[in-house]
Design a protein around this motif. Structure first.
Motif, PDB file in Angstrom:
ATOM      1  N   MET A 150     -18.264   1.584  30.935  1.00 54.31           N
ATOM      2  CA  MET A 150     -18.788   0.224  30.811  1.00 54.31           C
ATOM      3  C   MET A 150     -18.484  -0.364  29.434  1.00 54.31           C
ATOM      4  SD  MET A 150     -19.955  -0.436  33.731  1.00 54.31           S
ATOM      5  CE  MET A 150     -20.773  -1.983  33.377  1.00 54.31           C
ATOM      6  N   THR A 151     -18.560   0.475  28.386  1.00 58.23           N
ATOM      7  CA  THR A 151     -18.230   0.004  27.043  1.00 58.23           C
ATOM      8  C   THR A 151     -16.764  -0.385  26.951  1.00 58.23           C
ATOM      9  OG1 THR A 151     -19.943   1.429  26.074  1.00 58.23           O
ATOM     10  CG2 THR A 151     -18.217   0.604  24.594  1.00 58.23           C
ATOM     11  N   ALA A 152     -15.882   0.469  27.495  1.00 59.47           N
ATOM     12  CA  ALA A 152     -14.450   0.165  27.476  1.00 59.47           C
ATOM     13  C   ALA A 152     -14.150  -1.093  28.275  1.00 59.47           C
ATOM     14  CB  ALA A 152     -13.662   1.352  28.033  1.00 59.47           C
ATOM     15  N   LEU A 153     -14.832  -1.263  29.418  1.00 60.39           N
ATOM     16  CA  LEU A 153     -14.626  -2.452  30.235  1.00 60.39           C
ATOM     17  C   LEU A 153     -15.087  -3.711  29.492  1.00 60.39           C
ATOM     18  CD1 LEU A 153     -13.807  -3.644  32.977  1.00 60.39           C
ATOM     19  CD2 LEU A 153     -16.147  -3.223  33.774  1.00 60.39           C
ATOM     20  N   ALA A 154     -16.239  -3.625  28.823  1.00 59.44           N
ATOM     21  CA  ALA A 154     -16.751  -4.770  28.066  1.00 59.44           C
ATOM     22  C   ALA A 154     -15.800  -5.152  26.940  1.00 59.44           C
ATOM     23  CB  ALA A 154     -18.134  -4.450  27.506  1.00 59.44           C
ATOM     24  N   TRP A 155     -15.280  -4.147  26.220  1.00 55.66           N
ATOM     25  CA  TRP A 155     -14.328  -4.422  25.153  1.00 55.66           C
ATOM     26  C   TRP A 155     -13.035  -5.024  25.705  1.00 55.66           C
ATOM     27  CZ3 TRP A 155     -14.503  -4.943  20.108  1.00 55.66           C
ATOM     28  CH2 TRP A 155     -15.576  -4.386  19.402  1.00 55.66           C
ATOM     29  N   GLY A 156     -12.590  -4.520  26.856  1.00 56.17           N
ATOM     30  CA  GLY A 156     -11.377  -5.062  27.467  1.00 56.17           C
ATOM     31  C   GLY A 156     -11.536  -6.531  27.831  1.00 56.17           C
ATOM     32  N   ILE A 157     -12.677  -6.877  28.443  1.00 63.03           N
ATOM     33  CA  ILE A 157     -12.936  -8.270  28.812  1.00 63.03           C
ATOM     34  C   ILE A 157     -13.031  -9.142  27.564  1.00 63.03           C
ATOM     35  CG2 ILE A 157     -14.613  -9.820  29.892  1.00 63.03           C
ATOM     36  CD1 ILE A 157     -15.287  -7.545  31.827  1.00 63.03           C
ATOM     37  N   ALA A 158     -13.708  -8.633  26.528  1.00 65.15           N
ATOM     38  CA  ALA A 158     -13.854  -9.396  25.288  1.00 65.15           C
ATOM     39  C   ALA A 158     -12.497  -9.664  24.648  1.00 65.15           C
ATOM     40  CB  ALA A 158     -14.758  -8.638  24.316  1.00 65.15           C
ATOM     41  N   ILE A 159     -11.617  -8.666  24.646  1.00 64.55           N
ATOM     42  CA  ILE A 159     -10.283  -8.837  24.051  1.00 64.55           C
ATOM     43  C   ILE A 159      -9.477  -9.865  24.833  1.00 64.55           C
ATOM     44  CG2 ILE A 159      -8.079  -7.674  23.643  1.00 64.55           C
ATOM     45  CD1 ILE A 159      -9.696  -5.156  22.957  1.00 64.55           C
ATOM     46  N   VAL A 160      -9.559  -9.803  26.162  1.00 66.67           N
ATOM     47  CA  VAL A 160      -8.823 -10.762  26.993  1.00 66.67           C
ATOM     48  C   VAL A 160      -9.305 -12.188  26.718  1.00 66.67           C
ATOM     49  CG1 VAL A 160      -8.454 -11.540  29.366  1.00 66.67           C
ATOM     50  CG2 VAL A 160      -8.248  -9.116  28.807  1.00 66.67           C
ATOM     51  N   ILE A 161     -10.627 -12.354  26.576  1.00 67.02           N
ATOM     52  CA  ILE A 161     -11.186 -13.688  26.329  1.00 67.02           C
ATOM     53  C   ILE A 161     -10.818 -14.188  24.931  1.00 67.02           C
ATOM     54  CG2 ILE A 161     -13.349 -14.971  26.049  1.00 67.02           C
ATOM     55  CD1 ILE A 161     -14.545 -13.200  28.237  1.00 67.02           C
ATOM     56  N   PHE A 162     -10.866 -13.295  23.937  1.00 60.96           N
ATOM     57  CA  PHE A 162     -10.664 -13.712  22.553  1.00 60.96           C
ATOM     58  C   PHE A 162      -9.194 -13.793  22.161  1.00 60.96           C
ATOM     59  CE2 PHE A 162     -10.444 -12.857  17.929  1.00 60.96           C
ATOM     60  CZ  PHE A 162     -11.181 -13.944  17.492  1.00 60.96           C
ATOM     61  N   PHE A 163      -8.298 -13.140  22.922  1.00 58.22           N
ATOM     62  CA  PHE A 163      -6.892 -13.069  22.506  1.00 58.22           C
ATOM     63  C   PHE A 163      -6.248 -14.449  22.323  1.00 58.22           C
ATOM     64  CE2 PHE A 163      -2.322 -12.708  23.242  1.00 58.22           C
ATOM     65  CZ  PHE A 163      -1.990 -11.797  22.250  1.00 58.22           C
ATOM     66  N   PRO A 164      -6.458 -15.425  23.236  1.00 54.09           N
ATOM     67  CA  PRO A 164      -5.845 -16.751  22.989  1.00 54.09           C
ATOM     68  C   PRO A 164      -6.273 -17.377  21.664  1.00 54.09           C
ATOM     69  CG  PRO A 164      -6.610 -16.588  25.249  1.00 54.09           C
ATOM     70  CD  PRO A 164      -7.138 -15.383  24.533  1.00 54.09           C
ATOM     71  N   ILE A 165      -7.548 -17.183  21.286  1.00 52.88           N
ATOM     72  CA  ILE A 165      -8.020 -17.718  20.003  1.00 52.88           C
ATOM     73  C   ILE A 165      -7.338 -16.995  18.854  1.00 52.88           C
ATOM     74  CG2 ILE A 165     -10.052 -18.073  18.541  1.00 52.88           C
ATOM     75  CD1 ILE A 165     -11.731 -18.182  21.075  1.00 52.88           C
ATOM     76  N   LEU A 166      -7.226 -15.660  18.971  1.00 53.95           N
ATOM     77  CA  LEU A 166      -6.553 -14.877  17.928  1.00 53.95           C
ATOM     78  C   LEU A 166      -5.091 -15.290  17.799  1.00 53.95           C
ATOM     79  CD1 LEU A 166      -6.463 -12.542  15.908  1.00 53.95           C
ATOM     80  CD2 LEU A 166      -5.992 -11.001  17.836  1.00 53.95           C
ATOM     81  N   TRP A 167      -4.426 -15.496  18.930  1.00 49.37           N
ATOM     82  CA  TRP A 167      -3.018 -15.887  18.902  1.00 49.37           C
ATOM     83  C   TRP A 167      -2.851 -17.268  18.266  1.00 49.37           C
ATOM     84  CZ3 TRP A 167       1.252 -13.273  19.180  1.00 49.37           C
ATOM     85  CH2 TRP A 167       2.463 -13.944  19.358  1.00 49.37           C
ATOM     86  N   THR A 168      -3.770 -18.180  18.568  1.00 48.72           N
ATOM     87  CA  THR A 168      -3.722 -19.514  17.952  1.00 48.72           C
ATOM     88  C   THR A 168      -3.866 -19.418  16.437  1.00 48.72           C
ATOM     89  OG1 THR A 168      -4.639 -20.549  19.940  1.00 48.72           O
ATOM     90  CG2 THR A 168      -4.820 -21.777  17.880  1.00 48.72           C
ATOM     91  N   ILE A 169      -4.809 -18.597  15.974  1.00 48.32           N
ATOM     92  CA  ILE A 169      -5.020 -18.440  14.531  1.00 48.32           C
ATOM     93  C   ILE A 169      -3.788 -17.838  13.864  1.00 48.32           C
ATOM     94  CG2 ILE A 169      -6.411 -17.261  12.785  1.00 48.32           C
ATOM     95  CD1 ILE A 169      -8.780 -17.453  14.730  1.00 48.32           C
ATOM     96  N   LEU A 170      -3.207 -16.806  14.487  1.00 49.34           N
ATOM     97  CA  LEU A 170      -2.009 -16.187  13.909  1.00 49.34           C
ATOM     98  C   LEU A 170      -0.840 -17.170  13.879  1.00 49.34           C
ATOM     99  CD1 LEU A 170      -2.120 -12.624  15.553  1.00 49.34           C
ATOM    100  CD2 LEU A 170      -2.603 -13.222  13.173  1.00 49.34           C
ATOM    101  N   THR A 171      -0.671 -17.942  14.954  1.00 48.36           N
ATOM    102  CA  THR A 171       0.432 -18.900  15.015  1.00 48.36           C
ATOM    103  C   THR A 171       0.303 -19.968  13.945  1.00 48.36           C
ATOM    104  OG1 THR A 171       0.579 -18.545  17.410  1.00 48.36           O
ATOM    105  CG2 THR A 171       1.686 -20.482  16.544  1.00 48.36           C
ATOM    106  N   SER A 172      -0.924 -20.284  13.563  1.00 44.47           N
ATOM    107  CA  SER A 172      -1.122 -21.328  12.542  1.00 44.47           C
ATOM    108  C   SER A 172      -0.577 -20.918  11.186  1.00 44.47           C
ATOM    109  CB  SER A 172      -2.617 -21.659  12.433  1.00 44.47           C
ATOM    110  OG  SER A 172      -3.339 -20.575  11.858  1.00 44.47           O
TER     111      SER A 172
END
Length: 276
Positions: free
Chosen positions: A13-35
């Motif tokens: 359940m912890t691994a699943l929660a982290w996986g979902i969190a990474i999927v949700i946050f990745f577009p924001i992280l990619w936007t910040i890196l691209t900037s």
């Protein structure tokens, strides 16, 4: 008796929660890196994740081209103003539904919530004409009122849920002590529902801050918030990904910081009354 949870299940359940969190946050992280990339690195194929020349050039160009702080101020005024006015309207409304229930209170609440299901574009033309007639186009007051009205059903519904968890006997005791209606709401009800009111206010600020449809259609320059600021970097000549990402990062940073520091209050308010 509480059921014992196995170590394996907790790990899964912890691994699943982290996986979902990474999927949700990745577009924001990619936007910040691209900037922090140049335009060449932003469109490089294959994409470059961290191995690029970090630069603040896009941020400098965005600030030189647009007045970020003017748009930021408009967003703050519109988000906080619509939230404050919405709470002033919603608290008495939710109180009357929670403690002076009518026969069809639930039906009224469902009707209010159903208005959120209507496509916003369906009422764009009449609202635009009204704004034009009353001189409210490109004004903070006009956008503030519209955002307050479109979020009002959610505010009333959430406050109604929180108020229902407060024992009615406490309010009756206050009335026996001579409390008037406004005193009852201000000195008894509101302090007891602070977690719920705070979480409702935070949610409304986030919704108002991120609203794009109405701000893009009802503002141009004077009252344009950060959503319009971002849209200015999408042009017919093409998308400038680094500059667009820098503008997006500058727009979402304040609300991300607010959400980070208020997450405990938000969770506490959203779970208020969930456990008896």
């Amino acid at each position: 008796m509480a059921r014992k949870v196995s170590t394996t299940r907790k790990a899964v359940m912890t691994a699943l929660a982290w996986g979902i969190a990474i999927v949700i946050f990745f577009p924001i992280l990619w936007t910040i890196l691209t900037s922090f990339k140049t335009e060449a690195d932003a469109i490089a194929s294959p994409p470059r994740f961290l191995d690029f020349d970090w630069t603040l050039q896009s941020y400098a160009e965005v600030q030189s081209r647009s007045n970020y702080f003017s748009h930021f101020l408009n967003s703050v005024i519109i988000a906080l103003g619509s939230t404050a006015v919405g709470l002033l309207v919603a608290i008495p409304a939710a109180w009357s539904m929670a403690f002076q229930p009518a026969r069809r209170t639930r039906d009224v609440l469902m009707w209010m919530l159903s208005t959120k299901m209507m496509p916003a574009v369906g009422v764009l033309i009449p609202i635009y004409i009204l704004f034009q007639r009353f001189g409210l186009l490109d004004s903070r007051v006009g956008v503030l009122v519209v955002l307050m009205l479109i979020n009002l059903p959610i505010i009333v519904w959430m406050l109604y849920t929180y108020f229902r968890e407060i024992p009615a006997e406490i309010l009756e005791a206050a009335r026996m002590d001579g409390a008037r209606l406004w005193d009852e709401i201000r000195h008894v009800l509101a302090p007891m529902a602070v977690p719920g009111i705070a979480s409702t206010a935070l949610l409304n600020v986030i919704l108002a801050w991120n609203e794009a449809f109405w701000t893009l259609n009802l503002t141009t320059a004077n009252a344009a918030p950060l959503t319009t600021f971002i849209a200015g970097y999408s042009s017919p000549e093409g998308l400038f990904y680094a500059k667009l990402s820098a503008a997006s990062t500058m727009a979402i940073a304040p609300i991300l910081i607010l959400g980070w520091f208020s997450q405990k209050q938000l969770v506490r308010g959203l779970t208020f009354g969930a456990v008896k």
